[in-house]
Design a protein around this motif. Structure first.
Motif, short mmCIF file in Angstrom:
data_model
loop_
_atom_site.label_atom_id
_atom_site.label_comp_id
_atom_site.label_asym_id
_atom_site.label_seq_id
_atom_site.Cartn_x
_atom_site.Cartn_y
_atom_site.Cartn_z
N ALA A 167 0.85 -1.19 0.00
CA ALA A 167 0.00 0.00 0.00
C ALA A 167 0.88 1.24 0.00
O ALA A 167 2.07 1.18 0.35
N PRO A 168 0.33 2.40 -0.38
CA PRO A 168 1.13 3.64 -0.41
C PRO A 168 1.31 4.25 0.98
O PRO A 168 1.03 5.43 1.22
N LEU A 169 1.76 3.42 1.90
CA LEU A 169 2.14 3.82 3.25
C LEU A 169 3.66 3.73 3.34
O LEU A 169 4.29 3.03 2.54
N PRO A 170 4.28 4.38 4.30
CA PRO A 170 5.74 4.36 4.35
C PRO A 170 6.30 2.97 4.62
O PRO A 170 5.73 2.19 5.38
N VAL A 171 7.43 2.66 3.98
CA VAL A 171 8.13 1.41 4.26
C VAL A 171 8.45 1.35 5.74
O VAL A 171 8.90 2.34 6.34
N GLY A 172 8.22 0.19 6.34
CA GLY A 172 8.45 0.02 7.77
C GLY A 172 7.17 0.06 8.57
O GLY A 172 7.16 -0.27 9.75
N LEU A 173 6.07 0.45 7.93
CA LEU A 173 4.76 0.46 8.60
C LEU A 173 3.96 -0.75 8.13
O LEU A 173 3.88 -1.04 6.93
N LEU A 174 3.34 -1.43 9.06
CA LEU A 174 2.44 -2.54 8.77
C LEU A 174 1.08 -2.21 9.38
O LEU A 174 0.99 -1.82 10.54
N GLY A 175 0.03 -2.35 8.58
CA GLY A 175 -1.32 -2.06 9.04
C GLY A 175 -2.09 -3.34 9.31
O GLY A 175 -2.35 -4.10 8.38
N VAL A 176 -2.43 -3.58 10.56
CA VAL A 176 -3.11 -4.80 10.96
C VAL A 176 -4.45 -4.43 11.59
O VAL A 176 -4.48 -3.76 12.62
N THR A 177 -5.54 -4.87 10.97
CA THR A 177 -6.88 -4.53 11.43
C THR A 177 -7.67 -5.78 11.75
O THR A 177 -7.97 -6.57 10.85
N PRO A 178 -8.00 -6.04 13.02
CA PRO A 178 -8.88 -7.17 13.33
C PRO A 178 -10.31 -6.88 12.89
O PRO A 178 -10.72 -5.73 12.80
N GLY A 179 -11.05 -7.95 12.60
CA GLY A 179 -12.42 -7.77 12.13
C GLY A 179 -12.46 -7.41 10.66
O GLY A 179 -11.52 -7.71 9.91
N PRO A 180 -13.53 -6.75 10.19
CA PRO A 180 -13.62 -6.38 8.77
C PRO A 180 -12.44 -5.49 8.38
O PRO A 180 -12.25 -4.41 8.94
N ALA A 181 -11.62 -5.96 7.43
CA ALA A 181 -10.40 -5.24 7.06
C ALA A 181 -10.45 -4.75 5.62
O ALA A 181 -9.90 -3.70 5.30
N PHE A 182 -11.08 -5.53 4.73
CA PHE A 182 -11.26 -5.14 3.33
C PHE A 182 -12.74 -5.31 2.99
O PHE A 182 -13.39 -6.26 3.44
N ALA A 183 -13.27 -4.40 2.20
CA ALA A 183 -14.70 -4.39 1.90
C ALA A 183 -15.09 -5.52 0.95
O ALA A 183 -14.27 -6.02 0.17
N ALA A 184 -16.35 -5.89 1.04
CA ALA A 184 -16.93 -6.76 0.02
C ALA A 184 -17.06 -5.96 -1.27
O ALA A 184 -17.14 -4.72 -1.26
N THR A 185 -17.09 -6.65 -2.40
CA THR A 185 -17.22 -5.95 -3.67
C THR A 185 -18.21 -6.66 -4.58
O THR A 185 -18.34 -7.89 -4.55
N ASP A 186 -18.90 -5.88 -5.38
CA ASP A 186 -19.75 -6.38 -6.46
C ASP A 186 -19.39 -5.63 -7.72
O ASP A 186 -19.26 -4.40 -7.71
N MET A 187 -19.19 -6.37 -8.81
CA MET A 187 -19.02 -5.75 -10.13
C MET A 187 -20.32 -5.94 -10.89
O MET A 187 -20.76 -7.07 -11.11
N ILE A 188 -20.95 -4.83 -11.27
CA ILE A 188 -22.29 -4.87 -11.84
C ILE A 188 -22.28 -4.25 -13.24
O ILE A 188 -21.72 -3.17 -13.45
N ARG A 189 -22.90 -4.96 -14.18
CA ARG A 189 -23.02 -4.44 -15.55
C ARG A 189 -24.48 -4.06 -15.81
O ARG A 189 -25.40 -4.83 -15.52
N VAL A 190 -24.67 -2.87 -16.37
CA VAL A 190 -26.00 -2.40 -16.76
C VAL A 190 -26.00 -2.17 -18.26
O VAL A 190 -25.17 -1.41 -18.78
N VAL A 191 -26.90 -2.83 -18.96
CA VAL A 191 -27.06 -2.63 -20.40
C VAL A 191 -28.38 -1.88 -20.62
O VAL A 191 -29.46 -2.40 -20.32
N LEU A 192 -28.26 -0.66 -21.13
CA LEU A 192 -29.43 0.17 -21.42
C LEU A 192 -29.77 0.05 -22.90
O LEU A 192 -28.91 0.23 -23.77
N HIS A 193 -31.03 -0.24 -23.20
CA HIS A 193 -31.46 -0.45 -24.58
C HIS A 193 -32.21 0.78 -25.10
O HIS A 193 -33.16 1.25 -24.47
#
Length: 414
Positions: A167-193
């Motif tokens: 990640a674009p954090l300084p070298v030497g830093l580690l980010g540790v998060t208990p619990g939800p750490a990264f979000a769920a994702t949905d990729m959605i396509r919409v076709v308009l006619h």
């Protein structure tokens, strides 16, 4: 550290120069397999497509799974690095696209190979290492395809799943998060006619470009008006494709939407709002038929185990070389959580700082670092460039420390 950092840096620069799209990581997988084999790992290729698994068993002890993803992105690199990518590839739709390691997966592969080398050289541990080099994290199919190909059945259920994301954090830093750490994702396509026609006679057509433009603006209200201000939701319209020439009204427009969330109920409400708005815009425009709204893929949130996070954070602190912080949940997404979820075991996935620490001089808190981040190229940017050797050294040390906190300590073999 027992590894050759010069050689590891050269490997990283080679991988950076030769990125491959998801499910096309043949060259990368070949390099991984060759190096693991030379280190004495039992190597299996072609797992879930282009995935590679290396196993090193040494006496009685727990099984520890370490995971890295291998794929690049369809981004034209603009870093100006001497080892910048000029690679291209054929995308799924048949088009030729530039490819770049814009998300840092070359760092992930290099660090895990470095950790593999160091752990193979160290003789004072017992247990079983399962190293997973995964394809197509960006496309959302990689973890799922490896699991479907019998990852756990063939290589065993680990005691823990560990990994890291640069990640674009300084070298030497580690980010540790208990619990939800990264979000769920949905990729959605919409076709308009719509109804195609001549640009000079819009009254004889139904213009899906106008329909789509209105929908893009309306979708911004999903976050601002459809969900609570205390809920985490990010909605981005990443593509909008319509038409072939300026004087032709096309008959359809296609949008692709990225939705990030941390609560399943909020996610369902947001998806329903997207579908409702798409249908409403089509009805308002007098479209000849309803739009198609399709969820292309979904990934669950990465939920870190509290105990595993405490254990790896303690191991990081023990080295004396890291600043370990809790950055909170990020709205980026990852499929690594599917591995620990499927195995029913704890998982810990942390952020690895990869930016020049000089950029953050004077920052004394995560909040101040976030202010600096606005000016630092981030993942998926054509300008994203971790500082190579220092990041690799930190990443190897983090993986080794985390793995060894689970492996049994034993008397060094003669």
């Amino acid at each position: 550290m027992t590894i050759d950092l010069d050689a590891l840096t050269a490997l990283y620069e080679d991988l950076h120069r030769h990125p491959e799209l998801g499910r096309q990581e043949h060259r990368t997988a070949g390099i991984v397999a060759e190096r693991l084999t030379a280190l004495g790992y039992d190597v299996t290729t072609g797992v879930g497509g282009t995935g590679v698994v290396g196993v090193l068993a040494r006496g009685e002890g727990p099984s520890v799974m370490l995971r890295a993803d291998m794929d690049g992105l369809p981004v034209r690199e603009e870093t100006g690095l001497a080892y910048a990518s000029t690679a291209t590839a054929t995308a799924a739709d048949g088009t030729e696209v530039p490819v770049m390691h814009a998300c840092g997966h070359d760092v992930h592969v290099s660090c895990l190979l470095g950790a593999a080398e160091q752990l193979a050289a160290e003789q004072d541990w017992a247990g079983r290492l399962v190293l997973v080099f995964q394809p197509d994290e960006e496309g959302g199919t990689g973890a799922r395809s490896m699991l479907a190909d019998g990852l756990l059945e063939r290589f065993g259920t680990p005691a823990v799943v560990l990994g890291q994301h640069v990640a674009p954090l300084p070298v030497g830093l580690l980010g540790v998060t208990p619990g939800p750490a990264f979000a769920a994702t949905d990729m959605i396509r919409v076709v308009l006619h719509g109804k195609g026609g001549h640009g000079s006679r819009p009254e004889s057509a139904v213009d899906p470009v106008v329909m789509g433009a209105s929908l893009v603006l309306r979708l911004q209200t999903v976050v601002s008006r459809e969900v609570s201000g205390s809920d985490t939701v990010v909605l981005t319209v990443g593509t909008f494709h319509a038409g072939t020439r300026g004087n032709i009204i096309p008959d359809q427009a296609v949008l692709e939407i990225s939705l990030r969330s941390t609560d399943p109920d909020v996610r369902d409400r947001a998806v329903a709002a997207i579908e409702r708005m798409a249908k409403a815009e089509a009805a308002a425009a007098g479209a000849p038929r309803e739009p198609e709204v399709e969820v292309l893929f979904s990934l669950p949130a990465v939920v870190n185990d509290e105990g595993a996070c405490a254990q790896v954070a303690a191991a990081f602190a023990e080295t004396g070389r890291f600043l370990v912080v809790d950055p909170g949940a990020v709205t980026g997404s990852e499929d690594v959580g599917m591995l620990s979820d499927a195995a029913g075991v704890p998982g810990a996935y942390w952020l690895l700082g990869g930016a020049d620490p000089a950029l953050f001089a004077g920052a004394t808190s995560i909040e101040e670092m976030r202010t600096v981040l606005d000016g630092v190229p981030a993942n998926h940017s054509p300008h994203y460039a971790p500082v190579g050797r220092p990041t690799l050294e930190a990443g190897v040390a983090a993986l080794v420390g985390a793995a060894r906190s689970y492996l049994e300590r034993s008397v060094a073999l003669p």
